[in-house]
Scaffold this motif. Structure first.
Motif, mmCIF file in Angstrom:
data_model
loop_
_atom_site.group_PDB
_atom_site.id
_atom_site.type_symbol
_atom_site.label_atom_id
_atom_site.label_comp_id
_atom_site.label_asym_id
_atom_site.label_seq_id
_atom_site.Cartn_x
_atom_site.Cartn_y
_atom_site.Cartn_z
ATOM 1 N N ASN C 335 0.831 -1.199 0.000
ATOM 2 C CA ASN C 335 0.000 0.000 0.000
ATOM 3 C C ASN C 335 0.868 1.253 0.000
ATOM 4 O OD1 ASN C 335 -2.645 -0.981 -0.112
ATOM 5 N ND2 ASN C 335 -2.547 -1.591 2.030
ATOM 6 N N GLY C 336 1.949 1.181 0.762
ATOM 7 C CA GLY C 336 2.868 2.320 0.768
ATOM 8 C C GLY C 336 3.412 2.572 -0.619
ATOM 9 N N ALA C 337 3.801 1.509 -1.269
ATOM 10 C CA ALA C 337 4.323 1.639 -2.621
ATOM 11 C C ALA C 337 3.288 2.254 -3.543
ATOM 12 C CB ALA C 337 4.761 0.281 -3.146
ATOM 13 N N THR C 338 2.052 1.849 -3.351
ATOM 14 C CA THR C 338 0.982 2.405 -4.172
ATOM 15 C C THR C 338 0.855 3.909 -3.933
ATOM 16 O OG1 THR C 338 -0.151 0.309 -3.965
ATOM 17 C CG2 THR C 338 -1.448 2.162 -4.756
ATOM 18 N N LEU C 339 0.933 4.254 -2.657
ATOM 19 C CA LEU C 339 0.844 5.682 -2.331
ATOM 20 C C LEU C 339 1.983 6.466 -2.974
ATOM 21 C CD1 LEU C 339 -0.145 6.195 1.419
ATOM 22 C CD2 LEU C 339 -1.296 7.023 -0.630
ATOM 23 N N VAL C 340 3.163 5.872 -2.869
ATOM 24 C CA VAL C 340 4.325 6.546 -3.425
ATOM 25 C C VAL C 340 4.195 6.642 -4.934
ATOM 26 C CG1 VAL C 340 6.796 6.369 -3.769
ATOM 27 C CG2 VAL C 340 5.799 5.891 -1.527
ATOM 28 N N ALA C 341 3.751 5.559 -5.549
ATOM 29 C CA ALA C 341 3.676 5.549 -7.010
ATOM 30 C C ALA C 341 2.606 6.505 -7.516
ATOM 31 C CB ALA C 341 3.382 4.124 -7.498
ATOM 32 N N GLY C 342 1.550 6.657 -6.728
ATOM 33 C CA GLY C 342 0.465 7.516 -7.192
ATOM 34 C C GLY C 342 0.702 8.963 -6.804
ATOM 35 N N GLU C 343 -0.353 9.727 -6.917
ATOM 36 C CA GLU C 343 -0.258 11.111 -6.511
ATOM 37 C C GLU C 343 -0.600 11.175 -5.036
ATOM 38 O OE1 GLU C 343 -2.957 13.398 -8.905
ATOM 39 O OE2 GLU C 343 -2.731 11.966 -10.540
ATOM 40 N N ALA C 344 0.446 11.313 -4.231
ATOM 41 C CA ALA C 344 0.208 11.347 -2.797
ATOM 42 C C ALA C 344 -0.647 12.541 -2.454
ATOM 43 C CB ALA C 344 1.543 11.411 -2.055
ATOM 44 N N PRO C 345 -1.582 12.401 -1.535
ATOM 45 C CA PRO C 345 -2.484 13.507 -1.217
ATOM 46 C C PRO C 345 -1.737 14.657 -0.579
ATOM 47 C CG PRO C 345 -2.731 11.720 0.339
ATOM 48 C CD PRO C 345 -1.828 11.228 -0.733
ATOM 49 N N VAL C 346 -2.161 15.798 -0.915
ATOM 50 C CA VAL C 346 -1.531 16.995 -0.373
ATOM 51 C C VAL C 346 -2.458 17.577 0.693
ATOM 52 C CG1 VAL C 346 -0.508 19.209 -0.946
ATOM 53 C CG2 VAL C 346 -0.588 17.371 -2.660
ATOM 54 N N GLY C 347 -1.887 18.110 1.742
ATOM 55 C CA GLY C 347 -2.682 18.766 2.756
ATOM 56 C C GLY C 347 -3.272 17.772 3.751
ATOM 57 N N ILE C 348 -4.455 18.107 4.247
ATOM 58 C CA ILE C 348 -5.079 17.258 5.265
ATOM 59 C C ILE C 348 -5.465 15.930 4.640
ATOM 60 C CG2 ILE C 348 -6.968 17.110 6.912
ATOM 61 C CD1 ILE C 348 -7.118 20.211 6.673
ATOM 62 N N PRO C 349 -4.984 14.848 5.239
ATOM 63 C CA PRO C 349 -5.334 13.551 4.642
ATOM 64 C C PRO C 349 -6.802 13.246 4.894
ATOM 65 C CG PRO C 349 -4.128 13.255 6.683
ATOM 66 C CD PRO C 349 -4.172 14.721 6.435
ATOM 67 N N PRO C 350 -7.458 12.577 3.947
ATOM 68 C CA PRO C 350 -8.849 12.205 4.174
ATOM 69 C C PRO C 350 -8.961 11.198 5.328
ATOM 70 C CG PRO C 350 -8.027 11.186 2.164
ATOM 71 C CD PRO C 350 -6.948 12.113 2.658
ATOM 72 N N ALA C 351 -10.113 11.249 5.991
ATOM 73 C CA ALA C 351 -10.306 10.409 7.174
ATOM 74 C C ALA C 351 -10.141 8.935 6.842
ATOM 75 C CB ALA C 351 -11.688 10.664 7.760
#
Lengths: 196, 267, 544, 668
Positions: C335-351
């Motif tokens: 999942n971390g890799a997916t986050l890194v590969a994708g567009e990591a969210p900017v600002g307040i992370p969604p709940a």
């Protein structure tokens, strides 16, 4: 009252595997319950033996009747498949006969098991072995009744015109559960009656 | 070709089998016991070994069945039926029976502890539910016409349902009213009788005026009856023991039997 | 005897039309729509969550000083509540929340119009409600899973009722799970091979299989116990003095490895949420599937029943315990890799992202703690480490379920839950979970005994017990926050699009709230595990 | 009750549901054996009645031969006294309830709808129910030999206290009681059904007094059944309660009236005699005119005397009880009534003679049997009148004279008449004639055997030989006539076997012989206006009746000068039987299932009440299924009244076209 039932639209085809997959899981759950009881039974028996205690009194459990149940269930395994095959061929009289026969075999097994239980003269509050014998046979009887009820309800639906070449899943599912319950007995037979 | 489902369940089988053998040997299994289901030599800890083997057996069955169905892929199912595609489900009508069945199951559970009357009640409810449920399932798929299906269902079941429901309704009324009468004072009973009559009359008028009852009212009634069954069971347990002398006797008998049986067994 | 009064043409049309919803209590009791059924699980699960969080605070309060504080009125009552909390948080909160979520979401995820066996699913939901009520009420009236001081008499009845209630909950879970698993296996939409099912659906199939293979063994134990208590030989429970043995016989459900089964869907929830948050595909969908399967395998319990032969020092037990860490860790990595590969969210992370990642972390912590626990020289078994692992798993599961609920709220409840409130609540919950788990683990290292109401031998243990209580309060706060946010969402509904997150899987191709039958028209043939990503740009949302 | 008047509209290309109601779906005729067990066709049911009755005739005959063999020589040990009691009881019960009554039912079922111009009886499924219930009761009754510890041993009228547990401890009487209750249900259902058929299903123009005499006599019989059977049902139920549930209806020690059973039995029992004999009267009233080439003499006298018998039959029951001590006034009254009932019977005999008088007689086998019936019945009737005199009856009671009398009445009057009917209508039923030469041999051997058997019994009776004794001592002069009677009985048995041979052989030869055509005897009533064998739908088009003997008037015309002129050949005048799409009632299995439940209840009452639950469920379930069975025909709003064509048949018009081409167009 609809003056005619021959002119109504055919029901939509259903996914043929749904009921079977559901029954597969349910049968697995039933088997695991049974293995759960059996595990405790075998474990306690081994402990008792290690401690040099008597598990069952000598000669109380006879192999004869339990063997008959074994073969009755072997026969029933065939009759229940006969029902499945017959419904697939749209041979309803055969299907009804086979379902009724299987139910009858179920009743016969119940009867024999009841005889065995009475014949042993065991008491729930007797020894550990006697208590667990009750638990084992009782659990089995519950599942047996479940299988017979499943069959009966399936038969009811078959009688009221359901299932046929295009949709045999209900009968096949009842058969599947029936086989699972048969397996339970065969395991029991070896675990309780053969290797007392 | 091994399907995904097969791989998963067969993987479980392999792992659990290996686990069972390893567990068997590591808990005192001897000779070839753990690999031969105890044919020669012990299998070690029986509980763990048997549960692992049982799990392996069950998941092996799952694997076999699911690979026979080709994972029940929609394409495989359509191919089996010889059609292009099959919709995942067909519409199922709403039904009170599942919830009544749940209450019946609860009554059985309560009855197993509280007494046979509640258990039998639960059993009866569950049996009725089994039949009704089956007939609902039947009717939903009798034809492709929902109206006709409902008509067929009513045609088969109404001859049973209406008399049984009527008898039950009358029985409940009579029972409840008699409890009230027995409980009330002499004058109170008269007042109650008048009140009940008025209520029945009022309900009759209401029903005559609005024959299509709000379905939520029906639902409320079903829930109330279900709760009443459960509550009744608990009340019987709490209060009934003094009223019904047999309750205590039953236990006494059971114990007596147990003792005699025990005596026989020990001989 | 008029059966069909409507003209034929109308009758013919009505067969195709979806079933009209009446709404209200009638629907609660009779619905055949999986979404309404799932909501029964979810809402009652939420209530249970609140209840058991409070119980959790109370028992940790009592634990502070057994002699001085007497919340429940006696050591026996304490034991009853203590065991109620443990069974409840797993069987009546964590698993039901997932079953509820899955009942709503998985049919849509696999493109089905309804769940398999909707009536059975409804019966399961109500069976869960009633079974839980029976269990809780029986415990409150003196039952429970045995009694420490070996009380006899009326309590035997209540204890039997507790056992049967627990059994009823288990049967209901199995039934509900079978409906979900069958849906995943048999009701997938065209083109969706089993490798292409969304990870949450897959994790429910895996977890469901594990529950189906595990819970029945517990039911078998319950059957033996029940018969024993009802005049059996009294071999296991020493009737007529039911003692701690009842709990001991069933404790394996709350113990490694079986307890992990409650949290397996966490991997699926995270696996479904993270790619959406990352706005990219899961890096390796199939690898994630294998990892979830592996996690499921390592959560199969029932074979380790210490009551019948304590073999927890064996190689297999240790191997299971240590290995459980692997899939969770790897999955987190994926999942971390997916986050890194994708567009990591900017600002307040969604709940929901916090929920998903937080639950993964907690689950990882749980498996790590479990791995430590099984290492023989550390001698953690039987100490508060048991509770530590349990609490970590339970909070992980709860957090995961809440994260999923937040994520899928448009589909489950037809509205958005507040992101900020959710973020806060989940962060608090995460903190509480860590606190709760860590304190008990540390207390375990100083050999603070589990189960029995006894003070630790040293001051570190005492301190940990106090901190643990703080942790339980923090958890309660988190729960209150989350449930409050959900309640608020009903007071002030947040406008929800059909697809507010840009979801990848078919549930986002339905309307919000989804209509009866879910899909206005059958979904297009599925070509990958993220069918909505396959569509041509600009054509988002499959529904008309 | 049809609610959807039109079939539901279907989207094109949709398939029809195959069996939305499963077992409740009406079966379709497909030419297999199932057609017979599910049939509701009055013709098939009639044939089944006939075949089953024939089987029980052979069984009862076998029992008779056993009796005669035992009595052939004095002090014979062939049968024990106990077995002898069972045999003669079962002989009587079998012959009356299982042979003569169902034979009459066979004729009634087959012929009433045909003679009144109907497509079927009023309630076709009830009709099937009657047969199956009767058959199940008959089989039940006879299973007492196997499971009941032997047959009933109390005589066919089963007087108490012989019928009580004390004197009949085996289950034989229980089987008798329940068996007769079950067959009684069948007869009652059938009686209602056929009476309604006669009254409600007649063709246009077929007024009551245009109905053939056979139909009239059968109608009277149905009323007799409808009123007589409830009485015996009550008696049997009381006896059942006495035997099974320890009640004391027939226990004089507990205060019961010792004559209660006798009254109840004979109030049923005497009308039963007319139930047996009237159908036979009806048959020969059809046969004699046909072979005398004359209309029946005094049609209305014939009908009214039949009705008179139906009424007066109720007033004579106590003549069976003259010696039981009912008192002189009762005896006198019943003696007078018994003499009076000879009057209408005599009227009938005179009418038959007058019909033959001056006729162009053709002594076919059927005619021979009819004439034999008249003569033999006259003998039996006259001997009957002799015991209407109470003093004479006191001497004759319980002697072989009585046995001789009632066999002349029942066999001579009843069975010979039935055989007349068998030969007469055989071509109508099976499409070929029974061989006349062999038929005549059959007739003469039967007549000789019959007289040899029962003639000597008059002598034996007057000599004082008691009936129902299992043997007799030599030296009373009984030896010779007993031997003669036994020889006669074997001749009689041989004649029956010869009849069966004739049936077999005629069937075999039939393909090589010319077809008999619709009207081989140049007969007078409507059943001869349709092809032989009768087509499934009976009439292509329901005939419009304009006179008594309507069919004859379609073939002949009476000119103004009184001469008879043939205006049409039978072949031309007859219907062609080629109508298509005629709506017929759908078959059903439920009558059979219902019938199977009843003996189970019976066994349950005797052996284990749990079996009653099984039987009750079967019966109740069958009733339920019966009620819910759909009509399954889009046009079904009734049946048998007019020509509907099948909705599916695109060429449904053909039915009308085909039907319009026949006689009604020209004549009607």
């Amino acid at each position: 009252m609809t003056a005619t039932t021959t002119q109504l639209a055919a029901p939509a085809i259903r996914r043929p595997r749904t009921v079977l997959v559901g029954t597969m899981f349910a049968s697995g759950a039933a088997l695991m319950t049974y293995f759960g009881v059996l595990a405790v039974y075998v474990s306690e028996r081994a402990d008792a033996r290690d401690a040099g205690e008597e598990w069952f009194p000598e000669g109380v459990i006879e192999l004869g009747p339990s063997g008959w149940i074994f073969w009755t269930l072997v026969l029933a395994a065939f009759t229940v498949q006969w029902a499945v095959q017959a419904i697939r061929n749209d041979d309803r009289p055969n299907a009804y006969i086979a379902l009724a026969l299987t139910g009858m075999f179920g009743a016969a097994v119940f009867n024999q098991l009841w005889f065995i239980i009475n014949d042993t003269g065991f008491a729930l509050a007797g020894t550990q072995g006697q208590f667990l014998f009750f638990v084992m046979t009782g659990t089995y009887i519950v599942f047996l009744i479940g299988a017979v009820v499943f069959l009966a309800l399936t038969t009811m639906r078959a009688l009221f015109g359901q299932f046929g070449p295009s949709q045999d899943d209900g009968v096949a599912a009842a058969a599947m559960f029936w086989h699972a319950v048969s397996v339970m007995y065969w395991v029991t037979w070896i675990a309780i009656f053969v290797t007392k | 070709m091994f399907t995904t489902g097969f791989k998963f369940f067969f993987g479980l089988t392999i792992a659990l089998t290996i686990g069972a053998v390893a567990y068997g040997y590591s808990t005192g299994g001897e000779h070839v016991g753990p690999v031969t289901l105890g044919w020669k030599g012990g299998v070690g800890d029986h509980v763990g070994y048997l549960v692992l083997i049982g799990g392996a057996f069950a998941s092996a069955c799952f694997a076999g069945i699911i690979v026979a169905f080709r994972d029940a892929d929609p394409a495989a199912q359509s191919h089996y039926m010889g059609v292009e595609a099959i919709a995942p489900t067909t519409p199922v009508t709403g039904s009170f029976w599942p919830v009544i069945g749940a209450f019946g199951g609860a009554a059985m559970v309560l009855g197993l502890v509280l007494g046979s009357a509640v258990f039998v009640l639960g059993l009866v409810i569950c049996s009725l539910v089994a039949i009704e449920w089956t007939m609902d399932a039947w009717a939903d798929r009798a034809t492709g016409d929902a109206e006709a299906n409902k008509a067929l269902r009513d045609r088969i079941m109404a001859p049973f349902e209406i008399p049984v429901a009527g008898a039950l309704g009358v029985a409940v009324m009579a029972l409840a009213a008699s409890r009230i009468f027995l409980n009330a004072t002499k004058l109170g009973a008269v007042v109650w009788a008048g009140l009940i009559a008025v209520i029945i009359f009022g309900l009759g008028i209401l029903y005559a005026a609005r024959p299509k009852m709000n379905k939520n009212v029906i639902a409320g009634l079903v829930l109330a009856v279900g709760v009443a069954v459960i509550a009744g069971g608990i009340v019987t347990a709490v209060d009934g023991q003094r009223d019904f002398e047999h309750h205590g006797d039953d236990h006494g008998e059971e114990h007596g039997e147990d003792h005699s049986e025990e005596g026989e067994a020990s001989e | 005897m008029t059966m069909t009064e409507s003209p034929p043409s109308e009758a013919a049309e009505s067969s195709a039309a979806p079933l009209p919803a009446v709404g209200g209590l009638y629907d609660w009791l009779t619905t055949s729509d999986h979404k309404a059924i799932g909501r029964i699980w979810l809402r009652f699960g939420a209530l249970s969550l609140l209840f058991f969080s409070v119980i959790g605070v109370l028992i940790s309060f009592e634990r502070l000083d057994a002699d001085a504080i007497d919340v429940f009125g006696g050591v026996n009552s304490y034991f009853q509540m203590w065991s109620l909390y443990r069974f409840g948080i797993v069987l009546m909160v964590a698993i039901p929340l997932f079953v509820g979520l899955a009942t709503v979401i998985t049919p849509m995820q696999v493109g089905s119009t309804n769940i398999a066996f909707p009536r059975a699913a409804l019966a399961a939901a109500w069976g869960y409600v009633l079974g839980s009520l029976i269990t809780v009420i029986s415990v409150l009236s003196g039952g429970g899973w045995g009694a420490l001081d070996g009380v006899s008499g009326d309590e035997a009845d209540a204890i039997r009722l507790t056992l049967l209630g627990t059994g009823m909950v288990m049967v209901s879970i199995i039934l509900g799970t079978i409906c979900v698993a069958t849906t995943v296996v048999s009701l997938r939409t065209s083109g969706m091979g089993l490798t292409k099912v969304p990870l949450f659906a897959w994790s429910m199939l895996v977890a469901g299989s594990v529950w189906v293979l595990t819970l029945p063994v517990a039911i078998a134990n319950i059957a033996i116990l029940y018969i024993d208590l009802s005049g059996g030989a009294g071999l296991f429970v020493g009737a007529p003095n039911p003692s701690f043995d009842v709990y001991a016989q069933l404790a394996w459900i709350l113990d490694q490895p079986a307890v992990y089964a409650a949290a397996v869907p966490v991997l699926g929830v995270a696996g479904s949420i993270i790619p959406v948050v990352a706005k990219g595909r899961q890096v390796s969908h199939e690898a994630m599937m294998i990892l979830i399967g592996l996690a499921g395998l390592l959560a199969i319990g029932g074979w380790s029943q210490p009551f019948f032969g304590d073999e927890r020092d064996t190689l297999v037990y240790i191997a299971f315990g240590v290995a459980a860490l692997v899939p969770v860790l790897a999955s987190l990595g994926g999942n971390g890799a997916t986050l890194v590969a994708g567009e990591a969210p900017v600002g307040i992370p969604p709940a929901h992202m916090v929920g998903a990642l937080g639950s993964m972390l907690l689950f990882l912590a749980a498996t790590a703690a479990g791995a430590l626990r099984v290492i023989d020289p550390l001698d953690l078994i039987g100490t508060t480490a048991d509770t530590g692992v349990l609490n970590l798993v339970a909070v992980a599961a709860i957090l995961g379920a809440l994260g999923g609920w937040w994520f899928w709220a448009p589909k489950t409840d037809g509205r958005l839950f507040s992101g900020i409130q959710g973020l806060g609540a989940m962060t608090v919950l995460l903190l509480g979970g860590v606190l709760l788990g860590a304190t008990d683990m540390i207390a375990g290292f100083v050999d603070t005994p589990d189960v029995l109401l006894a003070s630790a031998d040293d001051s570190l243990g005492d301190a940990m017990i106090v901190l643990s209580m703080v942790g339980s309060i923090v958890v309660l706060l988190g729960v209150l926050g989350a449930l409050g946010a959900i309640a608020l969402a009903y007071v002030k509904p947040g406008e929800a699009d059909d697809d507010p997150w840009g979801g990848h899987t078919l549930e986002w191709a339905t309307a919000t709230p989804p209509p009866a039958g879910n899909f206005a028209e059958p979904p297009a043939r599925v070509r990958s595990e993220a069918p909505l990503l396959d569509e041509t740009p600009g054509d988002e949302g499959g529904e008309s | 009750m049809a609610i959807i008047e039109e079939p539901l509209a279907l989207t094109s290309g949709e398939q029809h549901a195959e069996r939305p109601l499963g077992v409740l779906t009406r079966p379709q005729a497909n030419g297999s054996w199932k057609d017979w067990v599910s049939t509701v066709d009055h013709k098939k049911i009639g044939i089944m009645y006939g075949v089953a009755a024939m089987f029980f005739f052979l069984l009862g005959g076998l029992e008779a031969l056993l009796i005669r063999t035992q009595l052939a020589f004095p002090e014979s040990g062939f049968l024990s006294a106990d077995v002898y009691n069972q045999i003669f009881t079962m002989h009587g019960v079998t012959m009356i309830f299982l042979f003569v009554m169902p034979s009459a039912a066979a004729f009634a079922n087959y012929l009433i709808p045909l003679q009144i111009g109907a497509r079927d009886v009023a309630f076709p499924r009830l009709n099937a129910l009657s047969f199956w219930v009767w058959l199940s009761g008959a089989i039940f009754l006879n299973t007492s030999w196997i499971v009941g510890g032997g047959g009933a041993d109390c005589g066919w009228f089963c007087y108490s206290p012989n019928s009580g547990i004390t004197f009949s401890p085996t289950n034989g009487v229980d089987f008798y009681v329940i068996g007769l209750l079950i067959t009684g249900i069948a007869s009652l259902v059938s009686a209602v059904n056929l009476a309604v058929t006669c009254l409600n299903m007649r063709a246009p123009g077929m007024s009551l007094f245009r109905m053939p005499v056979l139909t009239w006599m059968l109608l009277v019989t149905q009323f007799l059944l409808a009123f007589a059977l409830p009485v015996i049902t009550v008696a049997l139920l009381l006896l059942l309660f006495d035997r099974q549930f320890d009640s004391q209806f027939f226990d004089p020690e507990a205060g019961a009236d010792p004559l209660l059973w006798q009254h109840l039995f004979w109030i049923f029992g005497h009308p039963e005699v007319y139930i047996i004999i009237l159908p036979s009267f009806g048959i020969i009233s059809e046969v004699i005119p046909a072979f005398s080439r004359k209309p029946i003499f005094g049609y209305s006298f014939m009908v009214f005397s039949g009705i008179a018998i139906g009424f007066m039959g109720w007033g004579v029951w106590a003549h069976h009880m003259f010696v039981s001590g009912i008192g002189p006034i009762s005896v006198f009254a019943f003696s007078m009534a018994t003499m009076f009932i000879a009057v209408p019977t005599g009227v009938k005999i005179l009418n038959w003679l007058a019909t033959m008088w001056g006729g162009k007689l053709n002594f076919s086998t059927a005619m021979l049997f009819a004439v034999g019936t008249v003569t033999m019945f006259t003998i039996g009737g006259l001997s009957g009148v002799t015991h209407s005199l109470a003093p004479a009856d006191t001497q004759q009671t319980d002697t072989y004279y009585i046995v001789a009398h009632f066999h002349y009445v029942i066999f001579g009057g009843g069975v010979l008449g039935l055989f007349a009917g068998v030969y007469f209508w055989w071509p109508k039923v099976f499409g070929h004639l029974l061989d006349e030469r062999r038929g005549k041999i059959h007739f003469w051997t039967m007549l000789i055997g019959f007289n040899l058997t029962f003639g000597p019994m008059h002598v034996l009776g007057l000599q004082g030989m008691s009936r129902r004794i299992n043997t007799y001592s030599s030296g009373f002069g009984f030896e010779f006539w007993n031997l003669v009677a036994t020889i006669g009985s074997y001749i009689l048995g041989a004649s029956v076997l010869f009849f069966l041979w004739n049936v077999y052989k005629s069937k075999k030869e039939a393909p090589n012989l010319p077809a008999p055509g619709p009207d081989p005897w140049d007969a007078r009533s409507l059943e001869w206006s349709i092809p032989s064998p009768t087509p499934e739908h009976n009439f292509d088009e329901i005939p419009v009746v304009e006179s008594q003997d309507d069919w004859w008037f379609r073939k002949y015309n009476i000119e103004d000068d009184g001469s008879v002129v043939r205006i049409s050949s039978a072949e031309d005048a007859a219907q062609k039987g080629d109508a298509v799409g005629v709506h017929l009632p759908s078959p059903s299995f439920w009558p059979l299932v219902l019938a199977i439940g009843l003996p189970l209840i019976g066994y349950g009452v005797i052996f284990n009440l749990w079996l009653c639950v099984v039987g009750g469920l079967l019966t109740g379930g069958a009733i339920y299924a019966w009620v819910l069975e759909p009509v399954d025909d889009p046009d079904a709003d009734g049946h048998g009244h007019d020509d509907h064509h099948d909705g599916d048949d695109p060429d449904g018009e053909l039915a009308t076209v085909g039907a319009a081409g026949d006689h009604t167009e020209g004549e009607g």
